[in-house]
Design a protein around this motif. Structure first.
Motif, PDB file in Angstrom:
ATOM      1  N   LEU A 146      17.112 -58.765 -56.808  1.00  0.00           N
ATOM      2  CA  LEU A 146      16.219 -59.647 -55.234  1.00  0.00           C
ATOM      3  C   LEU A 146      16.829 -60.528 -55.017  1.00  0.00           C
ATOM      4  CD1 LEU A 146      13.908 -59.049 -53.313  1.00  0.00           C
ATOM      5  CD2 LEU A 146      12.422 -58.824 -54.872  1.00  0.00           C
ATOM      6  N   SER A 147      16.527 -61.602 -56.523  1.00  0.00           N
ATOM      7  CA  SER A 147      17.119 -62.777 -55.868  1.00  0.00           C
ATOM      8  C   SER A 147      18.200 -63.576 -55.502  1.00  0.00           C
ATOM      9  CB  SER A 147      16.218 -63.554 -57.980  1.00  0.00           C
ATOM     10  OG  SER A 147      16.730 -65.068 -57.648  1.00  0.00           O
ATOM     11  N   MET A 148      19.304 -62.442 -56.599  1.00  0.00           N
ATOM     12  CA  MET A 148      20.839 -62.749 -55.407  1.00  0.00           C
ATOM     13  C   MET A 148      21.028 -62.381 -53.787  1.00  0.00           C
ATOM     14  SD  MET A 148      22.709 -64.229 -57.802  1.00  0.00           S
ATOM     15  CE  MET A 148      21.812 -64.757 -59.079  1.00  0.00           C
ATOM     16  N   PHE A 149      19.853 -61.585 -53.593  1.00  0.00           N
ATOM     17  CA  PHE A 149      20.448 -61.033 -52.076  1.00  0.00           C
ATOM     18  C   PHE A 149      19.537 -62.227 -51.704  1.00  0.00           C
ATOM     19  CE2 PHE A 149      17.492 -59.308 -49.103  1.00  0.00           C
ATOM     20  CZ  PHE A 149      18.324 -58.919 -48.445  1.00  0.00           C
ATOM     21  N   PHE A 150      18.789 -62.670 -51.594  1.00  0.00           N
ATOM     22  CA  PHE A 150      17.571 -64.078 -50.316  1.00  0.00           C
ATOM     23  C   PHE A 150      18.656 -65.100 -51.040  1.00  0.00           C
ATOM     24  CE2 PHE A 150      13.375 -61.688 -51.583  1.00  0.00           C
ATOM     25  CZ  PHE A 150      13.486 -61.515 -50.251  1.00  0.00           C
ATOM     26  N   LEU A 151      18.941 -65.087 -52.316  1.00  0.00           N
ATOM     27  CA  LEU A 151      20.075 -66.583 -52.322  1.00  0.00           C
ATOM     28  C   LEU A 151      21.413 -66.684 -51.041  1.00  0.00           C
ATOM     29  CD1 LEU A 151      21.178 -69.075 -53.711  1.00  0.00           C
ATOM     30  CD2 LEU A 151      21.977 -67.853 -55.707  1.00  0.00           C
ATOM     31  N   MET A 152      22.223 -65.213 -51.197  1.00  0.00           N
ATOM     32  CA  MET A 152      23.253 -65.282 -50.423  1.00  0.00           C
ATOM     33  C   MET A 152      22.644 -64.788 -49.481  1.00  0.00           C
ATOM     34  SD  MET A 152      24.483 -61.355 -49.256  1.00  0.00           S
ATOM     35  CE  MET A 152      22.635 -60.681 -48.109  1.00  0.00           C
ATOM     36  N   LYS A 153      21.121 -64.743 -48.636  1.00  0.00           N
ATOM     37  CA  LYS A 153      20.515 -65.178 -47.365  1.00  0.00           C
ATOM     38  C   LYS A 153      20.683 -66.528 -46.859  1.00  0.00           C
ATOM     39  CE  LYS A 153      18.635 -61.799 -44.673  1.00  0.00           C
ATOM     40  NZ  LYS A 153      18.826 -61.102 -43.738  1.00  0.00           N
ATOM     41  N   TYR A 154      20.459 -67.124 -48.188  1.00  0.00           N
ATOM     42  CA  TYR A 154      19.874 -69.256 -47.885  1.00  0.00           C
ATOM     43  C   TYR A 154      21.371 -69.365 -47.871  1.00  0.00           C
ATOM     44  CZ  TYR A 154      19.713 -73.336 -49.164  1.00  0.00           C
ATOM     45  OH  TYR A 154      20.216 -74.901 -48.944  1.00  0.00           O
ATOM     46  N   TYR A 155      22.690 -69.186 -48.042  1.00  0.00           N
ATOM     47  CA  TYR A 155      23.600 -69.197 -48.254  1.00  0.00           C
ATOM     48  C   TYR A 155      24.327 -69.681 -46.276  1.00  0.00           C
ATOM     49  CZ  TYR A 155      24.156 -72.314 -51.964  1.00  0.00           C
ATOM     50  OH  TYR A 155      24.396 -72.888 -53.941  1.00  0.00           O
ATOM     51  N   ARG A 156      23.467 -67.853 -45.746  1.00  0.00           N
ATOM     52  CA  ARG A 156      24.188 -68.156 -44.201  1.00  0.00           C
ATOM     53  C   ARG A 156      23.639 -68.020 -42.983  1.00  0.00           C
ATOM     54  NH1 ARG A 156      27.390 -66.948 -46.989  1.00  0.00           N
ATOM     55  NH2 ARG A 156      28.555 -65.094 -48.052  1.00  0.00           N
ATOM     56  N   ASN A 157      22.056 -68.347 -43.782  1.00  0.00           N
ATOM     57  CA  ASN A 157      21.272 -69.383 -42.049  1.00  0.00           C
ATOM     58  C   ASN A 157      20.908 -70.574 -42.916  1.00  0.00           C
ATOM     59  OD1 ASN A 157      18.726 -69.096 -43.231  1.00  0.00           O
ATOM     60  ND2 ASN A 157      19.637 -66.641 -42.737  1.00  0.00           N
ATOM     61  N   LYS A 158      21.122 -70.820 -43.899  1.00  0.00           N
ATOM     62  CA  LYS A 158      20.187 -72.204 -44.695  1.00  0.00           C
ATOM     63  C   LYS A 158      18.554 -72.409 -44.296  1.00  0.00           C
ATOM     64  CE  LYS A 158      23.823 -74.035 -46.375  1.00  0.00           C
ATOM     65  NZ  LYS A 158      24.252 -74.335 -47.529  1.00  0.00           N
ATOM     66  N   LYS A 159      18.219 -71.059 -44.461  1.00  0.00           N
ATOM     67  CA  LYS A 159      16.674 -71.327 -43.922  1.00  0.00           C
ATOM     68  C   LYS A 159      16.296 -71.976 -45.585  1.00  0.00           C
ATOM     69  CE  LYS A 159      15.785 -68.290 -40.082  1.00  0.00           C
ATOM     70  NZ  LYS A 159      15.535 -67.342 -39.363  1.00  0.00           N
ATOM     71  N   ILE A 160      15.381 -72.326 -45.961  1.00  0.00           N
ATOM     72  CA  ILE A 160      14.288 -72.704 -47.172  1.00  0.00           C
ATOM     73  C   ILE A 160      13.428 -71.403 -47.857  1.00  0.00           C
ATOM     74  CG2 ILE A 160      12.657 -74.268 -46.338  1.00  0.00           C
ATOM     75  CD1 ILE A 160      14.205 -75.313 -49.143  1.00  0.00           C
ATOM     76  N   LEU A 161      13.087 -70.869 -46.778  1.00  0.00           N
ATOM     77  CA  LEU A 161      12.069 -69.427 -47.495  1.00  0.00           C
ATOM     78  C   LEU A 161      13.050 -68.630 -48.071  1.00  0.00           C
ATOM     79  CD1 LEU A 161       9.258 -67.897 -47.249  1.00  0.00           C
ATOM     80  CD2 LEU A 161      10.572 -66.749 -45.553  1.00  0.00           C
ATOM     81  N   PHE A 162      14.521 -67.841 -47.529  1.00  0.00           N
ATOM     82  CA  PHE A 162      15.276 -67.410 -48.593  1.00  0.00           C
ATOM     83  C   PHE A 162      15.628 -68.528 -50.077  1.00  0.00           C
ATOM     84  CE2 PHE A 162      16.635 -65.979 -44.313  1.00  0.00           C
ATOM     85  CZ  PHE A 162      15.993 -64.844 -44.467  1.00  0.00           C
ATOM     86  N   LEU A 163      15.731 -69.755 -50.075  1.00  0.00           N
ATOM     87  CA  LEU A 163      15.862 -70.089 -51.620  1.00  0.00           C
ATOM     88  C   LEU A 163      14.502 -70.182 -52.054  1.00  0.00           C
ATOM     89  CD1 LEU A 163      17.635 -72.253 -53.330  1.00  0.00           C
ATOM     90  CD2 LEU A 163      17.381 -73.632 -52.442  1.00  0.00           C
ATOM     91  N   SER A 164      13.557 -70.548 -51.483  1.00  0.00           N
ATOM     92  CA  SER A 164      12.393 -70.324 -52.302  1.00  0.00           C
ATOM     93  C   SER A 164      12.115 -69.147 -52.224  1.00  0.00           C
ATOM     94  CB  SER A 164      11.772 -70.691 -51.190  1.00  0.00           C
ATOM     95  OG  SER A 164       9.894 -70.804 -51.794  1.00  0.00           O
ATOM     96  N   LEU A 165      12.307 -67.647 -51.994  1.00  0.00           N
ATOM     97  CA  LEU A 165      11.890 -66.797 -52.399  1.00  0.00           C
ATOM     98  C   LEU A 165      13.692 -66.326 -53.659  1.00  0.00           C
ATOM     99  CD1 LEU A 165      11.959 -65.178 -49.190  1.00  0.00           C
ATOM    100  CD2 LEU A 165       9.926 -65.097 -51.198  1.00  0.00           C
ATOM    101  N   ALA A 166      14.464 -66.794 -53.214  1.00  0.00           N
ATOM    102  CA  ALA A 166      15.514 -66.384 -54.467  1.00  0.00           C
ATOM    103  C   ALA A 166      15.044 -67.472 -55.939  1.00  0.00           C
ATOM    104  CB  ALA A 166      17.190 -67.122 -54.103  1.00  0.00           C
ATOM    105  N   LEU A 167      14.614 -68.616 -55.632  1.00  0.00           N
ATOM    106  CA  LEU A 167      14.246 -69.195 -56.914  1.00  0.00           C
ATOM    107  C   LEU A 167      12.893 -69.131 -57.910  1.00  0.00           C
ATOM    108  CD1 LEU A 167      14.911 -73.367 -55.704  1.00  0.00           C
ATOM    109  CD2 LEU A 167      16.542 -71.574 -57.239  1.00  0.00           C
ATOM    110  N   SER A 168      11.980 -68.772 -56.843  1.00  0.00           N
ATOM    111  CA  SER A 168      10.665 -68.447 -57.121  1.00  0.00           C
ATOM    112  C   SER A 168      10.857 -67.069 -58.362  1.00  0.00           C
ATOM    113  CB  SER A 168       9.643 -68.023 -56.738  1.00  0.00           C
ATOM    114  OG  SER A 168       9.683 -67.419 -55.517  1.00  0.00           O
ATOM    115  N   ILE A 169      11.489 -65.673 -57.568  1.00  0.00           N
ATOM    116  CA  ILE A 169      11.859 -64.766 -58.118  1.00  0.00           C
ATOM    117  C   ILE A 169      12.526 -64.958 -59.688  1.00  0.00           C
ATOM    118  CG2 ILE A 169      13.422 -62.315 -58.024  1.00  0.00           C
ATOM    119  CD1 ILE A 169      12.419 -62.336 -54.843  1.00  0.00           C
ATOM    120  N   LEU A 170      13.377 -65.484 -59.697  1.00  0.00           N
ATOM    121  CA  LEU A 170      14.211 -66.230 -61.029  1.00  0.00           C
ATOM    122  C   LEU A 170      13.185 -66.599 -62.092  1.00  0.00           C
ATOM    123  CD1 LEU A 170      17.113 -65.761 -61.992  1.00  0.00           C
ATOM    124  CD2 LEU A 170      17.665 -67.905 -60.835  1.00  0.00           C
ATOM    125  N   ILE A 171      12.619 -67.714 -61.517  1.00  0.00           N
ATOM    126  CA  ILE A 171      11.508 -68.171 -61.943  1.00  0.00           C
ATOM    127  C   ILE A 171      10.412 -67.188 -62.558  1.00  0.00           C
ATOM    128  CG2 ILE A 171       9.302 -69.771 -62.660  1.00  0.00           C
ATOM    129  CD1 ILE A 171      11.081 -71.068 -59.992  1.00  0.00           C
TER     130      ILE A 171
END
Length: 412
Positions: A146-171
């Motif tokens: 799930l973290s990698m899924f949101f990280l992929m979404k972040y790199y596709r559109n650069k929305k900070i929400l997706f990076l925040s989701l990826a990092l928070s789930i990883l944490i």
């Protein structure tokens, strides 16, 4: 209804084949009537009861894992009900992991090819067998994918929400498996510039919230046991496994996990503070006086975790006295063994390749690869885990394999 089915047909088919595969393996191995309970499972049960019934922490098992599986305790359920509940939690996470894997694959290939590649995930018989046990592997795998899924979404559109989701789930995955803390720290350092630049945005509350959960875990253990830490499991694991094996090499004796004198030594100590002192002193002594055997033990552990098959399959018993059981069990166990070897060796090679080559072009695959390499590296601290330690990155190996074939023009 037909239009909706057409829109989500691959997701629905993935769920259908998942349930079908689960039923098929259950038929051959009688997984739903096995009664073996692992020591780790009992540990997780105690941790869940501690949190949900007695409102206290556990020295080895963090609060998020305890909270997820301990929900039935809120309604006065029995221990047996919690074990049953954990199975359904695992099945949900397993199926959800497959759907997420499909969407990650679909990002760089066709939906049809992503679907076929996702079905490979269901061939991991060890991952299916462990669904029937109150263990962390399935939930942890879901969190990572799930973290990698949101990280992929972040790199596709650069929305900070997706990076925040990826990092928070990883944490938060640190509160499922404490060993995740170093990879979460590395990801946090890597994205520190982006985090600082966007620190005031609402999306960053997710990251702050996940950090707060980790701090609550650490503060709870400090209040209860005296140390500001996520878990005491890492030191004990070192001392009882890699440390014990290194000493057995030095002394020229065979290591035995059962009746391990070093484990008994820790049990006889009165407090975690004393245990930590013994572990720290042992690390220093072995690095100074026994480092070659420690290194030998480290690579021996990685080898053991790479070549082993599923303990959850090996421990199955023929409860129904069917004629085909023993043959099926042997075949399926061998499949789990060779799957572990393939996914680890081939996945490790691919991860090294993309860790180096994708850094300046497609950073997502470098970061995904770093997780695979991290798990392989930290698996050296323990052994006799079957395929449990490495199975958590099997879905990511499928992603890298599909990416490699895509780059070579073998799939579209």
């Amino acid at each position: 209804m037909i239009e909706r089915f057409q829109k989500y047909k691959f997701e629905l088919l993935i769920l259908f084949f998942g349930v079908l595969t689960l039923a098929l393996l259950n038929f051959f191995l009688q997984l739903d009537i096995q009664t073996h309970v692992y020591a780790d499972s009992d540990n997780y049960l105690v941790a869940s009861k501690n949190l949900m019934v007695y409102f206290r922490g556990h020295d080895y098992r963090p609060i998020l894992m305890s909270a997820i599986n301990g929900v039935p305790f809120l309604f006065g359920a029995s221990d047996a009900t919690v074990y049953v509940f954990s199975f359904y939690v695992n099945v949900f996470c397993w199926l959800a992991t497959a759907v997420l894997l499909f969407h990650i694959l679909k990002d760089f290939s066709t939906a049809r090819m992503a679907f076929y590649c996702t079905l490979i995930f269901y061939t991991s018989v060890g991952a299916i067998a462990v669904l029937y046990h109150l263990l962390s592997e399935t939930i942890y795998t879901f969190f990572i994918v799930l973290s990698m899924f949101f990280l992929m979404k972040y790199y596709r559109n650069k929305k900070i929400l997706f990076l925040s989701l990826a990092l928070s789930i990883l944490i938060c995955s640190m509160l499922i498996r404490p060993g995740s803390k170093w990879i979460a720290f590395v990801f946090g350092i890597y994205f520190i510039k982006v985090i600082v630049e966007n620190y005031a945005k609402k999306a960053m509350l997710l990251v702050y919230g996940s950090i707060l959960l980790v701090l609550i875990q650490c503060a709870g253990l400090y209040h209860q046991f005296g140390s500001f830490t996520i878990s005491y499991i890492d030191g004990v694991t070192y001392y009882n496994y890699i440390g014990a094996k290194a000493m057995s090499y030095k002394d020229g004796v065979d290591y035995t996990e059962i009746d391990n004198p070093r484990a008994n030594n820790l049990l006889n100590l009165g407090s975690h503070d004393e245990i930590q002192k013994v572990v720290r002193q042992d690390v220093l002594d072995q690095l100074k006086n026994n480092k070659l055997n420690l290194l030998k033990a480290y690579f021996s552990d990685i080898y053991d975790n790479t070549v082993s098959g599923s303990a959850a399959i090996a421990d199955c018993q023929n409860k129904k006295n069917t004629r085909y059981f023993d043959f099926s069990k042997d075949v399926i166990f061998d499949i789990s063994k060779w799957q572990n070897r393939f996914f680890t060796l081939f996945g490790g090679i691919l991860a090294l390749f993309y860790f180096v080559t994708s850094y300046r072009k497609e950073v997502f695959f470098t970061l995904l690869s770093s997780f695979i390499l991290y798990i392989i590296a930290v698996s050296g601290i323990t052994f006799s885990q079957g395929d449990r330690f490495h199975m958590v990155f099997f879905p990511l190996v499928i992603v890298l394999t599909a990416k490699f074939l895509k780059d070579k023009g073998k799939i579209r």
